[in-house]
Write an enzyme that holds these catalytic residues in place. Structure first.
Site, PDB file in Angstrom:
ATOM      1  N   CYS B  75     -34.976  38.934  10.545  1.00 53.71           N
ATOM      2  CA  CYS B  75     -34.745  37.556   9.706  1.00 53.71           C
ATOM      3  C   CYS B  75     -35.008  36.448  10.640  1.00 53.71           C
ATOM      4  O   CYS B  75     -35.003  36.397  11.782  1.00 53.71           O
ATOM      5  CB  CYS B  75     -33.226  37.553   9.371  1.00 53.71           C
ATOM      6  SG  CYS B  75     -32.854  38.796   7.951  1.00 53.71           S
ATOM      7  N   HIS B 190     -35.341  45.391   6.844  1.00 52.70           N
ATOM      8  CA  HIS B 190     -36.265  44.391   6.728  1.00 52.70           C
ATOM      9  C   HIS B 190     -37.619  44.766   6.586  1.00 52.70           C
ATOM     10  O   HIS B 190     -38.240  45.362   7.397  1.00 52.70           O
ATOM     11  CB  HIS B 190     -36.272  43.241   7.675  1.00 52.70           C
ATOM     12  CG  HIS B 190     -36.681  42.077   7.598  1.00 52.70           C
ATOM     13  ND1 HIS B 190     -35.675  40.728   7.602  1.00 52.70           N
ATOM     14  CD2 HIS B 190     -37.920  41.600   7.312  1.00 52.70           C
ATOM     15  CE1 HIS B 190     -36.365  39.926   7.120  1.00 52.70           C
ATOM     16  NE2 HIS B 190     -37.473  40.097   6.848  1.00 52.70           N
ATOM     17  N   HIS B 192     -41.301  45.517   7.027  1.00 51.49           N
ATOM     18  CA  HIS B 192     -42.198  45.049   8.037  1.00 51.49           C
ATOM     19  C   HIS B 192     -42.952  46.358   8.363  1.00 51.49           C
ATOM     20  O   HIS B 192     -42.713  47.515   7.721  1.00 51.49           O
ATOM     21  CB  HIS B 192     -41.271  44.800   9.283  1.00 51.49           C
ATOM     22  CG  HIS B 192     -40.592  46.126   9.883  1.00 51.49           C
ATOM     23  ND1 HIS B 192     -39.535  46.675   9.352  1.00 51.49           N
ATOM     24  CD2 HIS B 192     -41.117  46.756  11.139  1.00 51.49           C
ATOM     25  CE1 HIS B 192     -39.317  47.658  10.062  1.00 51.49           C
ATOM     26  NE2 HIS B 192     -39.841  47.672  11.164  1.00 51.49           N
TER      27      HIS B 192
END
Lengths: 364, 364
Positions: B75, B190, B192
């Site tokens: 983040c 997240h 990615h």
């Protein structure tokens, strides 16, 4: 030396079952399978992958196989509880897999072609044979808990199967293996292994044969002799006796990886002398106990398989040894194979082979 | 066409971070990383496996990497919550992996030797580079939920990285990939991907190059042209537009497997024209939506990677395409790779490639 006595029977759908007994005339082969199984499951086909020069089996019938069924099909049959083993007890039992990846009743007796096929889509019926090997009739046991005598009987059964399957004519390579642990998807907890009689020489074996051939041509020496001599001097030996040596290899891929080599050259289990089988059993039990002791209270999930020379080609470069690998990478942790390993074949060892070997060496 | 603007910054331990922005002068590169990270983690070495003629990375430092940490390091940084990305927002960000499998600050600038090493134990320091590619600053998003414009920006970032890493001199092959799903061990949710700049040509790529070379010599034709022409006529096409085609291959190994090929020949992402990137984004989003729709309510875990020609050898036979594979084999079920696949390289497809393709074709 422990002799064995083999009895043969048949299952309700025509599959063969074999009992390997320590006593003669045990009478196990005579028990009838009283189930109504319907027809046999066909194995399907093998397809040629033009991009990798490899054969891949397509076996849609296997999707129906049971996932952790309530009644264990590998236990002996008792009263109304009818299983894959009609006899009321057994020592070691081997039968044809009901849901085979290869072979089956309607496959023709020919292995895959060895020349590279023309065209983008080539398939042949999946010849070969898949067998299940039950190590004990005690459902709650595990290979590591069995006696050395029983482990030796298992290896003798595998040697007999290797010899017989090698003589069939539709099998290119015999692979005897055990998958253990829910972490690697084992659906039956009864102690057992399997045998795949592949209709082709597997990709890993082709690599090993090519490396051994090149080493012989370059140095005049046997590659496995050189590997064993090098590993014996090194820091990764896990166990050793007069006939066998177990080590974590220099370039290990898996968090835990043990190779167990006989100290002389044999192409396959069928060539293994009795004294090597007897010496293997206690050494293997020691290795398995070290694996289970690595993370106390946590059984080691593992895949263990016998590398054997193919039946018809490269026999002079193939060499018998056992390979045991585990995805366990720490207490409560497993390694997942992700894109690098799965898509590219690029492996990363996170522990380091020496640290991994040290854990096994200190585990008893 | 969507241009991009790149800004560069550095992290507290000296690693590089790059921001790929749609607007010029976004000013993200100027934010300082205020963390105290200590020294950089060294990647270790690569070892030569004499039995398989392959290199294996040993990277003991990776054992320390976080498992689902409480604060997401991908983040943007906000106030006291300092992450791997110093800027307060971003579109696409790329930075060097703190726990690299290859490369690192103290690795020399040389790839692995291409000749076969003498001796049983050969290691060289692990040159190369590992990068993390953040697709969005929205932690709760997923690649499949992003806009076509964002997906195209991600591909442009990968193309830029491929070009730059290929020019370094210590990298033999650039691999851009995404692992998605807890089922395959993803530790950071997240959205990615990653980039591995391998110091060697990977085993799978060596197989593909050998097959393409042999096909060219035997037929005079490009192997991938023939594969695409054959698959276009077949029953396993999942999606197609003017520039790309997505299909489940004839000899698929994984329960779900999709190859996405550009309809013209490019060696790598760096060669891909702008219009191909723009056309890829909506097609890939369609494929991902079909994957997530295959078993309603269950995200498809997958590994997706770009096959690219190596940097220095076999470039005329390598060809760009994306491969997406999944271990999902049914609702709530995953396929485990056991002894046949893991030890011998012998694969069994349980669903059948046509049945698998039909599920994806019917999923939207």
């Amino acid at each position: 030396m422990t002799a064995f006595h083999m009895e043969s029977g048949s299952l309700a759908d025509g599959r063969q079952i074999l009992y390997f007994n320590t006593a003669p005339d045990a009478g196990r082969g005579g028990f009838a399978d009283k189930r109504d199984l319907g027809g046999r499951v066909s194995a399907g086909e093998i397809r040629y992958d033009v991009l990798r020069d490899e054969w891949v089996a397509v076996s849609a019938g296997r999707s129906d196989r049971p996932t952790l069924p309530v009644a264990c099909p590998l236990c002996p049959s008792h009263g109304d509880e009818l299983t894959e083993v009609p006899a009321p007890d057994y020592e070691v039992a081997v039968f044809e897999n009901r849901f085979p990846s290869f072979g089956g009743f309607d496959a023709p007796g020919l292995p895959a072609p060895t020349e590279i096929p023309d065209g983008m889509e080539t398939a042949v019926p999946a010849a070969g044979r898949c067998e299940v090997v039950c190590f004990s009739d005690d459902h709650d046991s595990s290979l590591v808990e069995l006696s050395p005598e029983r482990v030796a009987l298992v290896v003798r059964a595998l040697a007999q199967r290797t010899a017989e399957l090698s003589a069939r004519g539709d099998i290119a390579q015999v692979f005897c293996f055990e998958n253990r642990g829910v972490e690697i998807g084992v659906t039956l907890h009864h102690p057992h292994g399997q045998i795949y009689g592949y209709p082709y020489v597997t990709p890993q074996t082709r690599k090993h044969l090519a490396a051994a051939k090149r080493h012989k041509e370059t140095t005049g020496r046997d590659l496995f002799d050189d590997i064993i001599a090098s590993e014996r001097r090194g820091p990764r030996v896990i166990a050793e006796n007069d006939h066998w040596i177990a080590f974590t290899p220099y370039a290990a891929r898996w968090p835990f990886e043990v190779q167990i080599h006989p100290k002389a050259r044999f192409a396959d289990l069928a060539e293994l002398p009795e004294e090597y089988i007897d010496a293997f059993a206690p050494l293997y039990l020691e290795v398995l106990k070290r694996c289970d002791g690595a993370f106390p209270g946590q059984q080691m999930p593992y895949m263990a398989g016998w590398h054997q020379a193919p039946v018809g080609e490269g026999r002079e470069f193939g060499r018998l040894r056992l390979e045991l690998v585990s995805i366990r990478r720490g207490a409560g942790k497993v390694k997942f194979l992700a894109s690098s390993e799965s898509v590219m074949g690029g492996w990363v060892h996170d522990l380091g082979p020496e640290a991994s070997a040290d854990i096994l060496k200190g585990a008893l």
